[in-house]
Design a protein around this motif. Structure first.
Motif, PDB file in Angstrom:
ATOM      1  N   ARG A  42       0.829  -1.205   0.000  1.00 19.46           N
ATOM      2  CA  ARG A  42       0.000   0.000   0.000  1.00 19.46           C
ATOM      3  C   ARG A  42       0.861   1.251   0.000  1.00 19.46           C
ATOM      4  O   ARG A  42       2.009   1.226   0.439  1.00 19.46           O
ATOM      5  N   GLY A  55       1.930   5.086   1.185  1.00 19.14           N
ATOM      6  CA  GLY A  55       2.044   5.671   2.514  1.00 19.14           C
ATOM      7  C   GLY A  55       2.265   7.172   2.433  1.00 19.14           C
ATOM      8  O   GLY A  55       2.434   7.734   1.352  1.00 19.14           O
ATOM      9  N   CYS A  86       0.420   9.809   2.636  1.00 20.37           N
ATOM     10  CA  CYS A  86      -0.462  10.592   1.763  1.00 20.37           C
ATOM     11  C   CYS A  86      -0.761  11.944   2.402  1.00 20.37           C
ATOM     12  O   CYS A  86      -1.087  12.017   3.593  1.00 20.37           O
ATOM     13  N   CYS A 110       1.218  10.789  -2.548  1.00 19.68           N
ATOM     14  CA  CYS A 110       1.591   9.706  -1.640  1.00 19.68           C
ATOM     15  C   CYS A 110       2.971   9.172  -2.004  1.00 19.68           C
ATOM     16  O   CYS A 110       3.479   9.429  -3.089  1.00 19.68           O
ATOM     17  N   THR A 153      -9.834   7.008  -1.450  1.00 19.20           N
ATOM     18  CA  THR A 153      -9.063   5.789  -1.236  1.00 19.20           C
ATOM     19  C   THR A 153      -8.047   5.682  -2.366  1.00 19.20           C
ATOM     20  O   THR A 153      -8.364   5.959  -3.523  1.00 19.20           O
ATOM     21  N   THR A 208      -5.175   3.033  -4.033  1.00 24.15           N
ATOM     22  CA  THR A 208      -4.750   1.641  -4.095  1.00 24.15           C
ATOM     23  C   THR A 208      -3.654   1.484  -5.143  1.00 24.15           C
ATOM     24  O   THR A 208      -3.750   2.059  -6.219  1.00 24.15           O
ATOM     25  N   SER A 225      -3.101  -3.615  -3.626  1.00 27.38           N
ATOM     26  CA  SER A 225      -2.758  -3.412  -2.219  1.00 27.38           C
ATOM     27  C   SER A 225      -4.017  -3.109  -1.420  1.00 27.38           C
ATOM     28  O   SER A 225      -5.092  -2.888  -1.980  1.00 27.38           O
ATOM     29  N   GLU A 226      -3.867  -3.064  -0.118  1.00 29.59           N
ATOM     30  CA  GLU A 226      -4.938  -2.558   0.733  1.00 29.59           C
ATOM     31  C   GLU A 226      -5.078  -1.053   0.433  1.00 29.59           C
ATOM     32  O   GLU A 226      -4.079  -0.376   0.219  1.00 29.59           O
ATOM     33  N   GLU A 245      -5.407   2.895   0.952  1.00 27.32           N
ATOM     34  CA  GLU A 245      -5.072   3.927   1.940  1.00 27.32           C
ATOM     35  C   GLU A 245      -6.216   4.930   1.900  1.00 27.32           C
ATOM     36  O   GLU A 245      -6.595   5.402   0.823  1.00 27.32           O
ATOM     37  N   GLU A 246      -6.788   5.260   3.048  1.00 25.16           N
ATOM     38  CA  GLU A 246      -7.937   6.167   3.087  1.00 25.16           C
ATOM     39  C   GLU A 246      -7.548   7.529   3.618  1.00 25.16           C
ATOM     40  O   GLU A 246      -6.808   7.639   4.596  1.00 25.16           O
TER      41      GLU A 246
END
Length: 105
Positions: A10, A12, A14, A28, A77, A79, A87-88, A90-91
């Motif tokens: 994911r 990071g 952001c 991000c 979100t 991705t 990936s999971e 990121e919100e």
């Protein structure tokens, strides 16, 4: 040793790079690409109804979104995606665009 390619990590760190009355820009840091080329997908939702407004795909994890309504809350979100999966997400939530001030001269 051969390591099989996998889905990317994911994103990071952001941050909102730019926020104006009707636009926003998010940047991000990409995670590990899983051994394959990756792309990044941002989805913009209204909050709290979670209505999807836009899906944006970029080669770098930096997104510019236009046409937003001042005073509305948004959820974004982000991705990372490659040929092995995603990936999971990121919100980034609780983004509220300010309403333009009225100024009298």
């Amino acid at each position: 040793t051969v390591v099989e390619a996998g889905p990317p990590e994911r994103v990071g760190s952001c941050v909102l790079v730019n926020l104006t009355v009707g636009t926003l820009e998010v940047g991000c840091t990409p995670g590990n690409d899983g051994g394959l080329p990756q792309r990044f997908v941002a989805r913009v939702y209204t909050s709290p109804s979670h209505t999807l407004l836009a899906t944006i795909e970029e080669q770098e994890p930096r997104f510019h979104v236009e046409g937003l309504t001042p005073g509305q809350d948004y959820l974004i979100t982000i991705t990372a995606v490659n040929a092995k999966g995603a990936s999971e997400p990121e919100e980034i939530d609780a983004i509220r665009l300010k309403v333009a001030e009225k100024r009298m001269g």
